[in-house]
Design a protein around this motif. Structure first.
Motif, short mmCIF file in Angstrom:
data_model
loop_
_atom_site.label_atom_id
_atom_site.label_comp_id
_atom_site.label_asym_id
_atom_site.label_seq_id
_atom_site.Cartn_x
_atom_site.Cartn_y
_atom_site.Cartn_z
N PHE A 279 0.92 -1.16 0.00
CA PHE A 279 -0.05 0.03 -0.14
C PHE A 279 0.79 1.13 0.00
CE2 PHE A 279 0.64 1.89 4.27
CZ PHE A 279 1.06 0.68 4.94
N SER A 280 0.34 2.35 -0.44
CA SER A 280 0.83 3.49 -0.04
C SER A 280 0.17 4.70 0.36
CB SER A 280 1.58 4.06 -1.37
OG SER A 280 2.18 5.31 -1.33
N CYS A 281 -1.10 4.99 -0.45
CA CYS A 281 -1.57 6.19 0.08
C CYS A 281 -2.71 5.88 1.02
CB CYS A 281 -2.25 6.96 -1.04
SG CYS A 281 -3.51 5.91 -2.01
N ARG A 282 -3.32 4.75 0.91
CA ARG A 282 -4.44 4.14 1.64
C ARG A 282 -5.94 4.99 1.47
NH1 ARG A 282 -3.58 3.18 8.09
NH2 ARG A 282 -1.41 2.15 7.78
N GLU A 283 -5.92 6.01 0.17
CA GLU A 283 -7.01 6.75 -0.10
C GLU A 283 -7.43 6.50 -1.33
OE1 GLU A 283 -5.45 10.62 0.32
OE2 GLU A 283 -4.98 10.52 2.40
N GLY A 284 -7.26 5.36 -1.98
CA GLY A 284 -7.70 5.09 -3.37
C GLY A 284 -7.34 5.74 -4.51
N GLU A 285 -5.94 6.56 -4.20
CA GLU A 285 -5.28 7.25 -5.17
C GLU A 285 -4.10 6.85 -6.04
OE1 GLU A 285 -4.87 10.88 -3.48
OE2 GLU A 285 -7.02 11.44 -3.34
N CYS A 286 -3.56 5.75 -5.47
CA CYS A 286 -2.04 5.27 -5.94
C CYS A 286 -2.12 4.14 -6.70
CB CYS A 286 -0.96 5.53 -5.20
SG CYS A 286 -1.06 4.19 -3.73
N SER A 287 -3.10 2.99 -6.39
CA SER A 287 -3.10 1.80 -6.80
C SER A 287 -1.72 0.99 -6.48
CB SER A 287 -2.96 1.68 -8.64
OG SER A 287 -1.97 2.16 -8.88
N ALA A 288 -1.05 1.33 -5.34
CA ALA A 288 -0.29 0.35 -4.96
C ALA A 288 -0.61 -0.70 -4.29
CB ALA A 288 0.65 1.17 -3.97
N CYS A 289 -1.88 -0.82 -4.05
CA CYS A 289 -2.59 -1.95 -3.35
C CYS A 289 -3.78 -2.75 -4.19
CB CYS A 289 -3.66 -1.41 -2.30
SG CYS A 289 -4.86 -0.48 -2.73
N THR A 305 -7.97 5.90 -9.37
CA THR A 305 -6.83 5.59 -9.77
C THR A 305 -7.11 4.53 -11.03
OG1 THR A 305 -4.79 4.83 -9.76
CG2 THR A 305 -6.19 4.23 -7.91
N LEU A 317 -9.10 -2.07 -5.53
CA LEU A 317 -8.17 -1.55 -4.53
C LEU A 317 -8.20 -2.15 -3.06
CD1 LEU A 317 -8.57 2.33 -5.88
CD2 LEU A 317 -6.51 0.63 -6.28
N CYS A 319 -7.37 -1.04 -0.50
CA CYS A 319 -7.49 -0.10 0.63
C CYS A 319 -8.78 0.40 0.83
CB CYS A 319 -6.41 1.11 0.54
SG CYS A 319 -6.77 2.11 -0.84
S1 FES Z 1 -2.79 2.37 -1.09
FE1 FES Z 1 -3.10 3.72 -2.56
S2 FES Z 1 -4.84 3.04 -3.97
FE2 FES Z 1 -4.75 1.92 -2.25
#
Ligand code: FES
Ligand code: FAD
Length: 334
Positions: A279-289, A305, A317, A319
């Protein structure tokens, strides 16, 4: 932090040395970013993403390049306080603004600090691939251009594979879709990577549309500040009365069976149980998750994203996902 270099009057590059035992976890792809915890007394902390401007193909340190945002907290803190010897808390690299291949031809379109992931992609393709790279780079003027000298040196070293077209607002005015179309019309068969301020991205997107470049070949990195604190611990109340569904999650080669409360996001369930989910942002914005729903159904509370093409592959996602069906099978396979 091992080195801080002034790039322009309002931008610095910060080289971070990764402790030996973490080197493998900090391997990255060109175009990815780091999430940095910026020291602050503010409630909720201040976490910000910064793209890596270094190339994983030949640079050992991880380098981020930060431009001051007028009135902004983190960028000014870093520009004022970064110095060799300072330690920062940083998440492992993430993001999917990264070419699948460094051998296909690349069109890079950027403005201002948007050059950061683009120069990492360009350096990596020139050194680690066979791609021809065309960069269109817009700035206020020559003086405010980050990496002006480095780009010039790269053109000298790779004259047949790398071209840079500078767009200076001081000479040409603000970039318009029509103006950009004239510069980019020869590149409709390239894969395009765009990064810069919102109005520039809008003009660049419509220029790429205008020259007939298919949307699937246009990749965009949007800069914005995180509002939450992705570094905070996740604690799920043990007395939750929410109904659970059964979930099977494939993560890093393991198959995990879980009771997944209907009111709790998948990433929170995994982190609260100590699993090392990405994960990275935990806000639904980066797609790391991002992960794939293999069977069953989930719904996303927010998604800024994933695009239609991702959704049609079954991506979701973690998160932002809560379960819908009675059982769900999910794989972290991205
Ligand atoms: S952690 Fe960034 S979209 Fe889920
Ligand atoms: C994937 C990704 C990669 C990125 N890569 C880079 C990079 O390589 N280089 C780079 O420089 N940046 C990058 N960014 C942007 C970076 O994360 C920050 O958003 C940026 O540095 C601004 O943060 P800040 O804390 O300085 O500004 P903030 O404090 O977040 O403020 C941003 C703006 O909002 C205004 N503002 C703040 N609070 C308020 C308020 N209460 N009311 C009204 N206005 C307000 C400020 O005046 C300012 O103009 C990236 C972002 C993402 C998501």
């Amino acid at each position: 932090m091992v080195e801080v270099v002034d790039e322009t009057d309002d931008a610095v590059s910060i080289a971070l040395a990764v402790p030996d035992h973490l080197v493998s976890r900090f391997r990255y792809h060109p175009g990815q970013f780091l999430t940095i915890k910026i020291p602050t007394d503010r409630p909720g902390g201040a976490a910000r993403c910064y793209s890596l401007s270094s190339s994983p193909h030949f640079e050992n340190d991880l380098i981020v390049t930060v431009k001051r945002t007028p009135g902004g907290y983190a960028s000014n803190w870093l520009c004022d306080n970064a110095r060799p010897g300072l330690s920062l808390t940083v998440m492992t690299p993430s993001g999917n603004f990264t070419p699948k291949s460094l051998d296909g031809d690349l069109l890079l379109v950027g403005a201002g600090s948007g050059i950061t992931p683009l120069i990492s992609i360009a350096k990596s393709a020139l050194v680690g691939g066979t791609a021809t790279v065309y960069l269109l780079y817009a700035n206020r003027d020559r003086r405010s251009t980050i990496f002006g000298t480095e780009l010039h040196d790269m053109v000298t070293e790779f004259p047949t594979r790398f071209t840079v077209e500078h767009w200076f607002e001081s000479d040409q005015g603000l970039p318009t879709a029509e103006g950009l179309m004239r510069s980019l019309e020869l590149f409709s068969a390239y894969d395009a990577y765009l990064c810069g301020p919102a109005p520039f991205m809008e003009a660049a997107r419509s220029a790429l549309h205008g020259i007939g470049l298919p949307d699937a070949h246009v990749h965009v990195e949007r800069y914005r500040s995180l509002s939450g604190d992705p570094f905070a611990d996740v604690i799920i109340p043990s007395d939750t009365s929410a109904e659970t569904v059964s979930a099977t999650v494939e993560l890093a080669g393991r198959r995990i069976e879980l009771d997944w409360p209907r009111d709790t996001k998948l990433l929170d369930v995994l982190l609260s149980k100590g699993y090392d989910a990405p994960f990275s942002c935990r806000e639904g914005e980066c797609s790391a998750c991002a992960c794939t729903v293999r069977s069953g159904e989930v719904s996303m509370l927010k998604n800024d994203t994933l695009v239609d093409a991702d959704l049609s592959l079954g991506l979701t996602l973690a998160c932002q996902s809560v379960p819908v069906s009675e059982s769900v099978e999910i794989a972290f396979d991205q």
